[in-house]
Design an enzyme around this catalytic site. Sequence first.
Site, PDB file in Angstrom:
ATOM      1  N   GLY A  24      13.199   8.942  -3.172  1.00  0.00           N
ATOM      2  CA  GLY A  24      12.857   9.209  -4.555  1.00  0.00           C
ATOM      3  C   GLY A  24      13.198  10.638  -4.901  1.00  0.00           C
ATOM      4  N   GLY A  25      12.876  11.028  -6.108  1.00  0.00           N
ATOM      5  CA  GLY A  25      13.211  12.373  -6.531  1.00  0.00           C
ATOM      6  C   GLY A  25      12.474  13.445  -5.755  1.00  0.00           C
ATOM      7  N   VAL A  94       4.011  -0.856   7.560  1.00  0.00           N
ATOM      8  CA  VAL A  94       3.577  -2.165   7.066  1.00  0.00           C
ATOM      9  C   VAL A  94       4.797  -2.868   6.484  1.00  0.00           C
ATOM     10  CG1 VAL A  94       2.025  -3.390   5.505  1.00  0.00           C
ATOM     11  CG2 VAL A  94       1.301  -1.237   6.549  1.00  0.00           C
ATOM     12  N   ASP A 137      -5.856   4.473  -8.874  1.00  0.00           N
ATOM     13  CA  ASP A 137      -4.528   3.910  -9.151  1.00  0.00           C
ATOM     14  C   ASP A 137      -4.358   2.579  -8.422  1.00  0.00           C
ATOM     15  OD1 ASP A 137      -2.103   3.851 -10.459  1.00  0.00           O
ATOM     16  OD2 ASP A 137      -1.051   5.020  -8.939  1.00  0.00           O
ATOM     17  N   PRO A 140      -0.561  -3.350  -8.543  1.00  0.00           N
ATOM     18  CA  PRO A 140       0.199  -4.229  -7.632  1.00  0.00           C
ATOM     19  C   PRO A 140       1.149  -3.477  -6.717  1.00  0.00           C
ATOM     20  CG  PRO A 140       0.081  -5.215  -9.802  1.00  0.00           C
ATOM     21  CD  PRO A 140      -0.493  -3.841  -9.942  1.00  0.00           C
ATOM     22  N   ASN A 142       0.675  -0.732  -5.281  1.00  0.00           N
ATOM     23  CA  ASN A 142      -0.076  -0.039  -4.236  1.00  0.00           C
ATOM     24  C   ASN A 142      -0.828  -1.004  -3.327  1.00  0.00           C
ATOM     25  OD1 ASN A 142       0.729   2.525  -4.880  1.00  0.00           O
ATOM     26  ND2 ASN A 142      -1.027   2.966  -6.195  1.00  0.00           N
ATOM     27  N   ASP A 154      -1.655   4.566  -1.066  1.00  0.00           N
ATOM     28  CA  ASP A 154      -1.469   5.645  -2.046  1.00  0.00           C
ATOM     29  C   ASP A 154      -2.784   6.246  -2.514  1.00  0.00           C
ATOM     30  OD1 ASP A 154      -0.586   7.491  -3.794  1.00  0.00           O
ATOM     31  OD2 ASP A 154       0.631   6.145  -4.996  1.00  0.00           O
TER      32      ASP A 154
END
Length: 733
Positions: A24-25, A94, A137, A140, A142, A154
């Site tokens: 990711g960034g 996982v 948060d 779905p 997470n 997360d």
Amino acid sequence: MQALRAEDPEELGGHRLLARLGAGGMGVVYLARTADGTPVALKVIRAEYAADPGFRARFRREVRLATGLGGRWVVAVTAADTEARAPWLATAFVPGPSLAEAVDGLGPLPPESVTVLGARLALALGELHAVDLVHRDVKPGNILLVPDGPRLIDFGIAKGAGATALTAPDAVVGTPGYLSPEQARTRGGEVGPASDLFSLGCVLAYAATGRRPFGTGDAPVVLYRTVHEPPDRTGLSQLPAPLRSVIDGCLAKEPALRPTAAEVRSALTHDDHRDEGPAPATDWLPPAVLRLVAERSARALDPPPRTAGPIVPESPNTLTAQGFSRRRLLTIGSSAAAVLAASGAGAAVLLTRGHPAAGGAGHDVPTHTLALHADLTGSQRTLGKAQQRGALFAVAAHNARNDVNYRLALSSYDDGGDAARAREIARRVLAAPSVSAVIGPSTTVGARAAAPLYAAASIPVVLVSVDDATAGLSTTSLRTLCVTRASDSSQTLSILSYLTRNRPTHRTAVVQDRAAGETAADINRNLVATPPSGGTVTTHQVAADTSDFGPAVAHALATHPQAVVFAGTSPRRAAACARALVAARFTGAVAGFEPVMRGDFLSAAGQAAEGWVFEAPYTEAQSAGTTAAKAFTAAYRARYGEAPGRWSAEAYDAVGLIGRALDGLGTTTAIEPAQVAEGLFRLSYDGVAKPIRFDQGTTHTMDPANTAFLYQARGGTFRFLGRYDQVRAVKTQ
């Protein structure tokens, strides 16, 4: 999973790096192994972000919180270095998909699976709340799905009940569509455990129905609905009472009215205490999800070799001679969000919350939502669900690519085959500002009711299985109506081809069943106007009030035809014609049309049905010999565990067609549906099922050439012969 690149380290903190799980960034997630061979997901933060004191503080908190959690249904941190120039953390690996990937790609989970999901997530949240933590948060993306139960990940924005949020004062912490009303109102302020329970209710509703309770679209719109409007309860009434009651309770606007995590767990496990211990591999997840887990586990044991340079992304729509490449076949339906999520607790933090990355592109991209409007519960639900699967599969395939400039999302709407509900669904779709195009409705009744509403709003509406003329619709007046099936008016093309190329016929007799009205009359007119092989056509009518086809067949055979065409729509009346032909000892070619292709025809005609050839507007991908069809079938079987249903391939192509139109509009998020509609009709698209091209005049109808298929009654079933222009030989009686 991608090969390591030349710039990637070989080892970090005693972990041997094996492959890239995603990027990711803000960093890269690797598959790695510890010194004893245990697989882990290792997240490395880019140094430029680590230089930000606020970011590093959030990262330290994430490591501290996740390290301190010991519950079974959360992912543990196994090692970390929060002070390194490029800080990193390792978590248990996982291999399962996220709940978002499973539902978006495979459809809603069965109620029993959702019940187990809810009980075990409630246990995880209860353990958080017991140590004065609020996740904030729960969504779905997470939640990971593996055979023994879900995993909650997360914890980068979790915080204690009295802590100060490390966010801007006006930031919304969480994901619109799953955050609670109090999160939307307080803008980063204090929220309690009840907030997580509201999010859990949203998650369970989505898992059970495939629908987000507060819809999709721009974040401010979704937040407004969350605070001020009731949730969308479509599909919830069909759930078991305990699960329905839990979801309704969790979605209460007032925190005090929601159940606690312990109460949710109790309500969902009053007769089932399996959340305490291991569950068998087939205990709670559908087979298709278990297959994803198995595939990813196998790939973790055989990572790709390191590359010498940058990876060249696969080209879009590439189908090799062996079908999808092995990598794409195993990961089809994955998004970068899901790949990152599958790597453990820390991975999902790399994504910009509320705006998932797509397809491994390594940057945030816009999301374009497609609406599937179908009969999913009524008399034609088999057809509707086949289209839903095909469309979901196409969306997943798009999002799995490495080179996408936008992500697709699919929202399904069920009209039950009812006209009033179809109009209501259309109004709901039109109220969702983010919908770029509509696929469906799947039935004639639904299309007649809803298509004019979509067209009036300049929303492209792609009819996959409905003939516009039969529905009383016009592509001339409805400028955004896009029909991608061969029309009934062109159905004689395939029979004309068959009787000219495959069974050269110079004398053709048409048995016209007047019970079929204008449909039969049109077939007769078309064949008389354009006779097979340029020969002659005679017409022999059967009155609607008789079932005796003997006289008409006798008159027809008196012309010494080489072929007989049944112009009608009734399977049983076609069977009567078949019996009359056998009784008269006719041995030439016999042809009919798709409405007759029913079990009633085979059972009523018996052996007399043998050899009849039929036109149909849909393919049977699993029996087609093309490279694209073989690849589609293989990947479809891998995902759903069975062959593609009728109209699945056509729905898959509809998504591809819309995607091609979006490709032509660039990467901007400011795309109007009317622009998509304009782009559709300029395209030439070679789909899995057939080529799709449109007239460039005022009608913009689909070019019917090479878009229909032939089937033959043989051995008590209808056997697929192929697209009519590709059929080379047909076995005779």
